[in-house]
Scaffold this active site. Sequence first.
Site, PDB file in Angstrom:
ATOM      1  N   GLU A  60       0.813  -1.212   0.000  1.00  0.00           N
ATOM      2  CA  GLU A  60       0.000   0.000   0.000  1.00  0.00           C
ATOM      3  C   GLU A  60       0.851   1.268   0.000  1.00  0.00           C
ATOM      4  O   GLU A  60       0.530   2.240  -0.703  1.00  0.00           O
ATOM      5  CB  GLU A  60      -0.945   0.004   1.204  1.00  0.00           C
ATOM      6  CG  GLU A  60      -2.136  -0.928   1.085  1.00  0.00           C
ATOM      7  CD  GLU A  60      -1.806  -2.383   1.395  1.00  0.00           C
ATOM      8  OE1 GLU A  60      -2.701  -3.233   1.269  1.00  0.00           O
ATOM      9  OE2 GLU A  60      -0.651  -2.651   1.773  1.00  0.00           O
ATOM     10  N   HIS A 129     -10.243  -5.893  10.252  1.00  0.00           N
ATOM     11  CA  HIS A 129     -10.795  -5.642   8.922  1.00  0.00           C
ATOM     12  C   HIS A 129     -12.170  -4.985   8.983  1.00  0.00           C
ATOM     13  O   HIS A 129     -12.873  -4.945   7.976  1.00  0.00           O
ATOM     14  CB  HIS A 129     -10.902  -6.956   8.124  1.00  0.00           C
ATOM     15  CG  HIS A 129      -9.590  -7.501   7.687  1.00  0.00           C
ATOM     16  ND1 HIS A 129      -9.473  -8.512   6.748  1.00  0.00           N
ATOM     17  CD2 HIS A 129      -8.325  -7.181   8.044  1.00  0.00           C
ATOM     18  CE1 HIS A 129      -8.198  -8.795   6.565  1.00  0.00           C
ATOM     19  NE2 HIS A 129      -7.485  -8.001   7.346  1.00  0.00           N
TER      20      HIS A 129
END
Length: 649
Positions: A60, A129
């Site tokens: 990322e 998450h």
Amino acid sequence: MSVISYRQALHDALRGEMLRDENVFLIGEEIGLFEGSYKITVGMLAEFGPKRVRDTPIAEEGFTGAAIGAAMLGLRPVVEIMTINFSLLALDQIVNHAAKIYGMFGGQARVPMVIRTPGGGGQQLGATHSQNIELYYAFVPGMKVVAPSSPADAKALMLAAIRDDDPVLVLENLALYNTTGEVPDHDEPAEIGKAAVTRPGADITVVAYSRMAAVALQVASRLEDEGIDVEVVDLRSLRPLDRDTIVASVRKTNCAVVLEDDWLTYGIGAEIAATISDGAFDWLDAPVRRVAMAEVPLPYAKPLETAALPLRGRRDHRHPPDPRRRRPEDILMIDILMPRLSDTMTEGAISTWHKKPGDHVVPGDVLVDIETDKALMEYEAYEAGTLAEILITEGQNAPIGAPIARLDNGVDDTTTPVGSAETGASVADDRADRRAASPLVRRLARERGIDLATVAGTGPGGRIVRADLDGLPADVGVPGAGGCVVRADSDALPTDIDVRGTGSRPGVEESFAASVSGGSDLREPRPVPFDPLRRAVAARLTESGTTVPTFTATASADVEDLLALRVQINQACTGADVKVSVNDLLVRAVALAVGAARAELSLAGETVIARRRIHYTITADHRIIDGALAARFLATLTELLEHPLRIVA
């Protein structure tokens, strides 16, 4: 207008902008061949090719940094980060570079990029998450953060984000992808920084964004059946924040609730509440209420996850509708139900009723003392009216949810019928003539029966402050705002307070004293007055004898020598009516049943050999045997089994 899904609206916006502007390209994990983790980029790779739909490694920070560089050189990248949780890996690039380059270089370079990422709980994805951490980015000057709640806004805000010359984070929500709604067929970008009143109302303002804005509309529809007219303000944009729309709505309704799909502490709701305090302080009839998720990492187990999320199967009755705005058909007898006052409570016992049939009740009045399995607790009224009937008397028990009393919440004969022109005019006039005064002053005025229209304000701008009320005579026992009777007899104290610090319990002390003075044999079983607390204690004591806390320790022993010894003993006893078993040898070490040995591979030096082993386990109550003692016992048992001559010595 077409009815499409939230997912399709995002897809259409991305595709339309890529067709319109060749500088727009997509970059992120699994967006090409796999077509996106949530299938937003379906068909993009085939249509636009790998140059404009770029699959990346799981890095990322790397691909976000690459997108920033591309944006500085004139392209318009749309970065997909699989979930907002993973954006933490790119936090430095987003916060220290994308958000600050324009300011640091004096406007010589801009970063026209979009970071789109989903968040939210309720999908059983676990704590790491399932977060909503948009606050991290909405906090940062130089960033723009939008949070669409409908398919129409998803498309319009995505179009606006791609065309914006600043970095924009588009917060999507996993629970919204499959929702549907009407979307204009033409491409019309939304205005970033502009909230929307998605449902006009007059009684209370609900401020929300993303999934909670959709939930707010559902709640508003249900509350309409109860005579509550809710106005819903969908923020749409978290930075910049449309403070004017929020303040204007609250000034109209005088009440506000903030819904957020995030933790309460330091949340975006705190900023909204502060905005309301700054801009609508003197218009508030009550403190701003905030509804958020539980302050825990979101659990994976579905029942626990559901319990932690806001408004999932829960309902708050602490804000009843204004009786002036109820429809006649809504004025009914209300059942007062036995509440759940603790997690383990199954029923409660009525200790003391503080109101009797015919008494007037206002929200906040203590109705009854209820004894639970843990404590004696006060239960307050959440509705105004007259106590019509007591169904469960003092000393009786009732399960949770059972009616314990009935409340007549009908308005009196002097009240103007709900829905009439006169009622609406009086409410509007009341708001138009509203004097500037703090909520504290308004509460004190209600309690003292003071008409604020007769008070001269000495605060800023003529605001009435607390000092202006000091010295004014209090009108004891007159109706306050909304027709609520306020008692000013603060010196009146209950007479049944135990000065030692605990409330009296009628009947308990007396029954004990009677049993002693009557000369009863205290060695005989004596019935104890029943209450939920005593029953809970008795149940826990009974359970402790069977369902006790335990620990388990396991060990194994090499029993080759033990089995060889057994063979020798039996050979030596040939002819005698004796045969030694494995159990006989074990009993010599400990009165413990064991199973047969089985061959297992073990390492002797550098040689792998098969040796027969027995596994055994000890389970004990740790209040009697601690772990160290159990470990020493197992070690001694292992020593005896592996040196069997010590058993028969």
